[in-house]
Design a protein around this motif. Structure first.
Motif, PDB file in Angstrom:
ATOM      1  N   THR A   1       0.839  -1.195   0.000  1.00  0.00           N
ATOM      2  CA  THR A   1       0.000   0.000   0.000  1.00  0.00           C
ATOM      3  C   THR A   1       0.874   1.246   0.000  1.00  0.00           C
ATOM      4  O   THR A   1       2.030   1.207   0.394  1.00  0.00           O
ATOM      5  N   THR A   2       0.295   2.329  -0.431  1.00  0.00           N
ATOM      6  CA  THR A   2       1.015   3.600  -0.427  1.00  0.00           C
ATOM      7  C   THR A   2       0.395   4.531   0.602  1.00  0.00           C
ATOM      8  O   THR A   2      -0.743   4.352   1.023  1.00  0.00           O
ATOM      9  N   LEU A   3       1.142   5.548   0.982  1.00  0.00           N
ATOM     10  CA  LEU A   3       0.642   6.500   1.968  1.00  0.00           C
ATOM     11  C   LEU A   3      -0.483   7.353   1.395  1.00  0.00           C
ATOM     12  O   LEU A   3      -1.359   7.789   2.107  1.00  0.00           O
ATOM     13  N   GLY A   4      -0.466   7.611   0.120  1.00  0.00           N
ATOM     14  CA  GLY A   4      -1.474   8.447  -0.505  1.00  0.00           C
ATOM     15  C   GLY A   4      -2.664   7.649  -0.998  1.00  0.00           C
ATOM     16  O   GLY A   4      -3.113   7.831  -2.116  1.00  0.00           O
ATOM     17  N   SER A   5      -3.201   6.796  -0.207  1.00  0.00           N
ATOM     18  CA  SER A   5      -4.311   5.936  -0.604  1.00  0.00           C
ATOM     19  C   SER A   5      -5.555   6.778  -0.901  1.00  0.00           C
ATOM     20  O   SER A   5      -5.852   7.758  -0.244  1.00  0.00           O
ATOM     21  N   THR A   6      -6.300   6.374  -1.913  1.00  0.00           N
ATOM     22  CA  THR A   6      -7.534   7.076  -2.281  1.00  0.00           C
ATOM     23  C   THR A   6      -8.756   6.438  -1.650  1.00  0.00           C
ATOM     24  O   THR A   6      -9.875   6.864  -1.913  1.00  0.00           O
ATOM     25  N   THR A   7      -8.566   5.439  -0.802  1.00  0.00           N
ATOM     26  CA  THR A   7      -9.678   4.779  -0.139  1.00  0.00           C
ATOM     27  C   THR A   7     -10.292   5.738   0.875  1.00  0.00           C
ATOM     28  O   THR A   7      -9.575   6.315   1.681  1.00  0.00           O
ATOM     29  N   PRO A   8     -11.629   5.940   0.839  1.00  0.00           N
ATOM     30  CA  PRO A   8     -12.233   6.851   1.817  1.00  0.00           C
ATOM     31  C   PRO A   8     -12.113   6.294   3.230  1.00  0.00           C
ATOM     32  O   PRO A   8     -12.173   5.080   3.443  1.00  0.00           O
ATOM     33  N   ARG A   9     -11.911   7.196   4.166  1.00  0.00           N
ATOM     34  CA  ARG A   9     -11.796   6.779   5.568  1.00  0.00           C
ATOM     35  C   ARG A   9     -13.189   6.601   6.158  1.00  0.00           C
ATOM     36  O   ARG A   9     -14.109   7.325   5.822  1.00  0.00           O
ATOM     37  N   THR A  10     -13.295   5.644   7.046  1.00  0.00           N
ATOM     38  CA  THR A  10     -14.563   5.416   7.730  1.00  0.00           C
ATOM     39  C   THR A  10     -14.316   5.503   9.227  1.00  0.00           C
ATOM     40  O   THR A  10     -13.195   5.368   9.697  1.00  0.00           O
ATOM     41  N   GLY A  11     -15.352   5.724   9.971  1.00  0.00           N
ATOM     42  CA  GLY A  11     -15.218   5.784  11.420  1.00  0.00           C
ATOM     43  C   GLY A  11     -15.819   7.062  11.972  1.00  0.00           C
ATOM     44  O   GLY A  11     -16.476   7.820  11.272  1.00  0.00           O
ATOM     45  N   ARG A  12     -15.564   7.288  13.241  1.00  0.00           N
ATOM     46  CA  ARG A  12     -16.122   8.455  13.916  1.00  0.00           C
ATOM     47  C   ARG A  12     -15.320   9.706  13.596  1.00  0.00           C
ATOM     48  O   ARG A  12     -14.108   9.651  13.472  1.00  0.00           O
ATOM     49  N   ARG A  13     -16.002  10.801  13.499  1.00  0.00           N
ATOM     50  CA  ARG A  13     -15.359  12.094  13.303  1.00  0.00           C
ATOM     51  C   ARG A  13     -15.585  12.949  14.539  1.00  0.00           C
ATOM     52  O   ARG A  13     -16.619  12.850  15.192  1.00  0.00           O
ATOM     53  N   ARG A  14     -14.626  13.784  14.819  1.00  0.00           N
ATOM     54  CA  ARG A  14     -14.752  14.685  15.955  1.00  0.00           C
ATOM     55  C   ARG A  14     -15.736  15.799  15.609  1.00  0.00           C
ATOM     56  O   ARG A  14     -15.629  16.431  14.584  1.00  0.00           O
ATOM     57  N   ARG A  15     -16.695  15.995  16.477  1.00  0.00           N
ATOM     58  CA  ARG A  15     -17.673  17.055  16.259  1.00  0.00           C
ATOM     59  C   ARG A  15     -17.172  18.341  16.904  1.00  0.00           C
ATOM     60  O   ARG A  15     -16.629  18.303  18.016  1.00  0.00           O
ATOM     61  N   PRO A  16     -17.374  19.479  16.255  1.00  0.00           N
ATOM     62  CA  PRO A  16     -16.961  20.737  16.881  1.00  0.00           C
ATOM     63  C   PRO A  16     -17.817  21.032  18.108  1.00  0.00           C
ATOM     64  O   PRO A  16     -19.007  20.721  18.141  1.00  0.00           O
ATOM     65  N   MET A  17     -17.179  21.626  19.118  1.00  0.00           N
ATOM     66  CA  MET A  17     -17.888  21.968  20.339  1.00  0.00           C
ATOM     67  C   MET A  17     -18.702  23.236  20.103  1.00  0.00           C
ATOM     68  O   MET A  17     -18.258  24.135  19.409  1.00  0.00           O
ATOM     69  N   PRO A  18     -19.886  23.330  20.683  1.00  0.00           N
ATOM     70  CA  PRO A  18     -20.690  24.537  20.520  1.00  0.00           C
ATOM     71  C   PRO A  18     -20.023  25.724  21.215  1.00  0.00           C
ATOM     72  O   PRO A  18     -19.273  25.538  22.172  1.00  0.00           O
ATOM     73  N   PRO A  19     -20.272  26.948  20.742  1.00  0.00           N
ATOM     74  CA  PRO A  19     -19.672  28.123  21.380  1.00  0.00           C
ATOM     75  C   PRO A  19     -20.066  28.212  22.850  1.00  0.00           C
ATOM     76  O   PRO A  19     -21.169  27.865  23.234  1.00  0.00           O
ATOM     77  N   GLY A  20     -19.134  28.677  23.665  1.00  0.00           N
ATOM     78  CA  GLY A  20     -19.380  28.798  25.097  1.00  0.00           C
ATOM     79  C   GLY A  20     -19.120  27.532  25.869  1.00  0.00           C
ATOM     80  O   GLY A  20     -19.329  27.474  27.067  1.00  0.00           O
TER      81      GLY A  20
END
Length: 75
Positions: free
Chosen positions: A2-21
């Motif tokens: 495999t190469t580092l520049g893989s075009t396979t989409p990543r799956t899994g959880r993403r970090r959600r931005p925290m609401p202001p305040g």
């Protein structure tokens, strides 16, 4: 192989931005654990520099002139 520049989409959880305040605050101070208080007391008794307190010796050195003067230095 495999190469580092893989075009396979990543799956899994993403970090959600925290609401202001909802930011973390450094001002939330918890009491120091007893072992830390004892260590600070011992350092203070020995005349050592304590975290969060000014260092008298460093202030004196930092405020002194860059080049020495006086009878030993021809000044």
């Amino acid at each position: 192989m495999t190469t580092l520049g893989s075009t396979t989409p990543r799956t899994g959880r993403r970090r959600r931005p925290m609401p202001p305040g909802h930011e973390e605050s450094v001002q939330q101070r918890h009491p120091d654990p007893p072992i830390y208080r004892e260590l600070l007391a011992r350092w203070a008794a020995d005349g050592r520099t304590l975290p969060g307190c000014g260092d008298q010796e460093w202030s004196k050195v930092a405020a002194s002139p860059i080049w020495p003067s006086g009878p030993l230095y021809g000044g």
